[in-house]
Enzyme design. Structure first.
Site, PDB file in Angstrom:
ATOM      1  N   SER A 241      32.873  40.290  32.591  1.00 52.63           N
ATOM      2  CA  SER A 241      32.457  39.223  31.642  1.00 52.63           C
ATOM      3  C   SER A 241      30.715  39.617  31.526  1.00 52.63           C
ATOM      4  CB  SER A 241      32.406  37.889  32.276  1.00 52.63           C
ATOM      5  OG  SER A 241      32.106  37.737  33.519  1.00 52.63           O
ATOM      6  N   HIS A 271      40.562  39.635  36.222  1.00 51.57           N
ATOM      7  CA  HIS A 271      38.994  38.882  36.222  1.00 51.57           C
ATOM      8  C   HIS A 271      39.203  37.465  36.718  1.00 51.57           C
ATOM      9  CE1 HIS A 271      34.688  39.067  36.253  1.00 51.57           C
ATOM     10  NE2 HIS A 271      34.474  38.962  34.974  1.00 51.57           N
ATOM     11  N   HIS A 318      38.814  43.277  45.935  1.00 53.38           N
ATOM     12  CA  HIS A 318      37.519  43.357  45.047  1.00 53.38           C
ATOM     13  C   HIS A 318      37.098  44.482  44.714  1.00 53.38           C
ATOM     14  CE1 HIS A 318      33.656  42.180  43.371  1.00 53.38           C
ATOM     15  NE2 HIS A 318      34.284  40.946  43.279  1.00 53.38           N
ATOM     16  N   ARG A 327      31.422  33.233  48.240  1.00 55.34           N
ATOM     17  CA  ARG A 327      31.814  32.355  47.488  1.00 55.34           C
ATOM     18  C   ARG A 327      33.103  31.744  47.740  1.00 55.34           C
ATOM     19  NH1 ARG A 327      31.993  35.642  41.996  1.00 55.34           N
ATOM     20  NH2 ARG A 327      33.486  36.982  43.302  1.00 55.34           N
ATOM     21  N   ASP A 373      38.547  33.525  43.984  1.00 50.50           N
ATOM     22  CA  ASP A 373      39.494  32.942  43.258  1.00 50.50           C
ATOM     23  C   ASP A 373      40.463  32.416  44.093  1.00 50.50           C
ATOM     24  OD1 ASP A 373      38.323  33.372  40.759  1.00 50.50           O
ATOM     25  OD2 ASP A 373      39.010  35.440  40.774  1.00 50.50           O
TER      26      ASP A 373
HETATM   27  N1  CMX Z   1      47.087  42.783  46.309  1.00 49.15           N
HETATM   28  C1  CMX Z   1      48.089  44.274  46.123  1.00 49.15           C
HETATM   29  N2  CMX Z   1      47.572  45.304  45.822  1.00 49.15           N
HETATM   30  C2  CMX Z   1      45.875  45.230  45.578  1.00 49.15           C
HETATM   31  C3  CMX Z   1      45.067  44.146  45.708  1.00 49.15           C
HETATM   32  C4  CMX Z   1      45.811  42.840  46.016  1.00 49.15           C
HETATM   33  N3  CMX Z   1      45.238  41.487  46.115  1.00 49.15           N
HETATM   34  N4  CMX Z   1      43.970  44.559  45.476  1.00 49.15           N
HETATM   35  C5  CMX Z   1      44.325  45.831  45.184  1.00 49.15           C
HETATM   36  N5  CMX Z   1      45.382  46.296  45.444  1.00 49.15           N
HETATM   37  C6  CMX Z   1      45.962  47.569  44.867  1.00 49.15           C
HETATM   38  C7  CMX Z   1      45.516  47.715  43.384  1.00 49.15           C
HETATM   39  O1  CMX Z   1      46.493  47.229  42.480  1.00 49.15           O
HETATM   40  C8  CMX Z   1      45.601  49.509  43.470  1.00 49.15           C
HETATM   41  O2  CMX Z   1      47.177  49.962  43.567  1.00 49.15           O
HETATM   42  P1  CMX Z   1      47.276  50.936  42.459  1.00 49.15           P
HETATM   43  O3  CMX Z   1      46.660  52.103  43.180  1.00 49.15           O
HETATM   44  O4  CMX Z   1      48.920  51.140  42.709  1.00 49.15           O
HETATM   45  O5  CMX Z   1      46.906  50.861  41.218  1.00 49.15           O
HETATM   46  C9  CMX Z   1      45.028  49.729  44.959  1.00 49.15           C
HETATM   47  O6  CMX Z   1      45.179  48.617  45.796  1.00 49.15           O
HETATM   48  C10 CMX Z   1      43.387  49.972  44.869  1.00 49.15           C
HETATM   49  O7  CMX Z   1      42.784  48.932  44.303  1.00 49.15           O
HETATM   50  P2  CMX Z   1      41.263  48.858  44.867  1.00 49.15           P
HETATM   51  O8  CMX Z   1      40.478  49.868  44.525  1.00 49.15           O
HETATM   52  O9  CMX Z   1      41.313  48.259  46.007  1.00 49.15           O
HETATM   53  O10 CMX Z   1      40.895  47.449  43.696  1.00 49.15           O
HETATM   54  P3  CMX Z   1      40.416  47.744  42.273  1.00 49.15           P
HETATM   55  O11 CMX Z   1      38.836  47.873  42.291  1.00 49.15           O
HETATM   56  O12 CMX Z   1      41.270  48.625  41.462  1.00 49.15           O
HETATM   57  O13 CMX Z   1      40.704  46.396  41.625  1.00 49.15           O
HETATM   58  C11 CMX Z   1      40.694  43.750  41.840  1.00 49.15           C
HETATM   59  C12 CMX Z   1      40.030  44.988  42.102  1.00 49.15           C
HETATM   60  C13 CMX Z   1      40.220  42.591  42.187  1.00 49.15           C
HETATM   61  C14 CMX Z   1      41.388  43.822  40.170  1.00 49.15           C
HETATM   62  C15 CMX Z   1      42.375  43.979  42.703  1.00 49.15           C
HETATM   63  O14 CMX Z   1      41.825  43.713  44.112  1.00 49.15           O
HETATM   64  C16 CMX Z   1      43.311  42.906  42.273  1.00 49.15           C
HETATM   65  O15 CMX Z   1      44.070  42.950  41.454  1.00 49.15           O
HETATM   66  N6  CMX Z   1      43.212  41.860  43.143  1.00 49.15           N
HETATM   67  C17 CMX Z   1      44.180  40.725  42.676  1.00 49.15           C
HETATM   68  C18 CMX Z   1      43.391  39.934  41.495  1.00 49.15           C
HETATM   69  C19 CMX Z   1      42.243  39.249  41.805  1.00 49.15           C
HETATM   70  O16 CMX Z   1      42.083  38.426  42.868  1.00 49.15           O
HETATM   71  N7  CMX Z   1      41.205  39.203  41.168  1.00 49.15           N
HETATM   72  C20 CMX Z   1      39.816  38.467  41.012  1.00 49.15           C
HETATM   73  C21 CMX Z   1      38.777  39.471  41.289  1.00 49.15           C
HETATM   74  C22 CMX Z   1      37.454  38.438  41.365  1.00 49.15           C
HETATM   75  C23 CMX Z   1      36.314  38.697  40.233  1.00 49.15           C
HETATM   76  O17 CMX Z   1      36.724  39.579  39.432  1.00 49.15           O
HETATM   77  O18 CMX Z   1      35.355  38.436  40.725  1.00 49.15           O
END
Ligand code: CMX
Length: 437
Positions: A241, A271, A318, A327, A373
């Protein structure tokens, strides 16, 4: 001129030589390298943006203008008898880096009141949208519908545009937007989810209290609103965002276009929408467990089922953080004080105990700890806000504070239009020495 705008002018004039010197004398100094992994996978960690509004340390979490969340909450002026600061004073703080006095914060409160009135055409637009429209689409459309009022765009078209003064117009647009969007959010909430029983604004109240009033939720929801808007405001510039808002504004699009675009990015499930996903998921967990106090063993089973079915655990992980999001902690403390016995909070609490170890065992997520979140929906749910489609709009009101402060400074420092370079897969293969001849 208001105290805030005058202070901001002084801060901008003090800051400009720093940026000019860096650009002129050190513009070629390398501050990082980019790998193929980063070019393919979302530019994670690439140092390519500058902001002084907030900084996200992977282990410490966010600091607003150098202050942690507890310091911010502690030091900023509060409405009499309240636990959380004026959002308007926080706007002063993000823009200038100075903690305002009580009087300075209250001057901004009065300024916002004068700008609060919603134009009738925004109301008409919201009422004209199909009833299945997601609240985030309504929120974004309402913001961009006000673009015709942009003083920045009018200034740009005036023939007298001067890049040194452009920030003033961005500031005016940004302040007008911020003063209005809580009322837009509350209006669309009441229209969509409360049988269209609209509550008019109360011009005696500050932003947090008026938002609670227009939502129709009693105290301490005014403090919930203040806390929620402040902690969701900014998280550095690289998140979707913030980056989108900055990117769009870099083309000299005005604040209405830029914020609306940023809000569209916030609507993504990875996000901002994650808080709605957390609630949906939590309710599913509760349903499966029959709504009783969950045991750690049952919860572990459910978490593994979610992971094994190929889904992420919403509210955990994250892109930058590598510890529990402060937060999250801040909202957890609120829950411990105001809703310690809430059943949903108990589920969140158990998740906090079991999920990190499971994510570590699974071995994929780089950060097994909860993010913002994982907690926010629970508080909203407790205060009767059970329409979780609306939750990301609340995040959007908060996020607007940070991104609008950023684009005001972008114009003040004359940041250029963004244009990173892309490469083809062929080129990457060539660099990697694996290209088929
Ligand atoms: N549950 C299960 N698997 C997860 C996970 C979770 N909460 N967080 C990361 N992973 C997985 C990823 O899907 C990724 O898998 P693949 O290799 O199969 O694609 C792997 O772990 C590596 O990911 P990462 O480098 O740790 O995380 P990213 O930087 O790619 O993504 C985020 C970050 C937030 C999108 C991810 O942790 C996620 O999907 N979390 C759940 C959704 C969420 O809570 N989003 C809110 C974010 C808050 C914000 O935007 O401020």
């Amino acid at each position: 001129m208001s105290t805030l705008k005058n202070r901001l002018r002084i801060k901008i004039e003090e800051h400009r030589p720093r940026t000019t010197k860096l650009l002129k004398e050190y513009g070629d100094l390398k501050i990082g390298e980019v790998t193929i992994g980063q070019a393919i996978n979302g530019m994670r960690g690439v140092k390519g943006l500058t902001t002084d509004i907030s900084y996200l340390d992977p282990l410490e979490g966010i600091r607003f203008r150098g202050k942690t969340i507890p310091e911010t909450m502690d030091e900023l002026p509060k409405p009499p008898g309240k636990d959380y600061p004026y959002v308007e004073g926080f706007w002063f703080f993000l823009l200038t880096g100075d903690v305002p006095t009580q009087e300075e914060a209250e001057e901004v409160v009065e300024d916002f009141k004068k700008r609060r009135q919603l134009p009738q055409y925004v109301v008409d637009l919201l009422r004209g949208m199909p009833c299945g429209t997601h609240p985030m689409a309504m929120f974004s459309a309402a913001i961009v519908s006000m673009q015709q009022e942009s003083v920045f765009s009018k200034y740009y078209d005036s023939g007298n545009y001067n890049k040194m003064d452009a920030w003033e117009y961005m500031y005016e647009d940004s302040t007008n937007i911020l003063a209005r969007i809580p009322s837009i959010a509350a209006y669309l909430f009441r229209m969509k989810f409360k049988s269209d029983m609209i509550i008019e604004p109360d011009y005696n109240l500050d932003m947090g209290a008026n938002f609670a009033h227009q939502m129709g939720i009693p105290e301490p929801y005014d403090d919930v609103a203040r806390m929620y808007f402040i902690i969701h405001s900014d998280h550095e510039s690289g998140n979707v965002s913030a980056h989108t808002t900055h990117l769009v504004a870099s083309a000299l699009s005005d604040a209405y276009y830029a914020l609306s675009a940023g809000i569209n990015g916030l609507a993504g499930p990875l996000h901002g929408l994650a808080n709605q996903e957390v609630l949906k998921w939590l309710l599913g967990v509760m349903d499966k467990m029959g709504g009783i106090d969950p045991s750690e063993e049952d919860m572990k089973k459910f978490v593994w089922e979610t992971l094994n079915s190929g889904n992420v655990i919403p509210g955990f992980g994250h892109a930058v953080l590598r510890k529990t999001d402060p937060r999250y902690t801040s909202q957890r403390e609120f829950c411990l004080k105001h809703l310690p016995n809430d059943i949903l909070f108990k589920y969140v609490d158990i998740l906090y105990k079991v999920v990190p170890d499971i994510l570590v065992e699974q071995g994929k997520a780089k950060n097994p700890w909860p993010n913002v979140d994982a907690q926010s929906g629970v508080i909203q749910w407790f205060y009767g806000l059970r329409d979780f489609d609306f939750y990301t709009v609340l995040f959007g009101v908060g996020r607007a504070i940070g991104v609008l402060a950023n684009i005001t400074w972008d114009r003040a420092l004359g940041y250029a239009i963004e244009r990173p370079k892309s490469l083809t897969t062929d080129m990457l293969e060539e660099m990697a020495g694996i290209k088929n001849k």
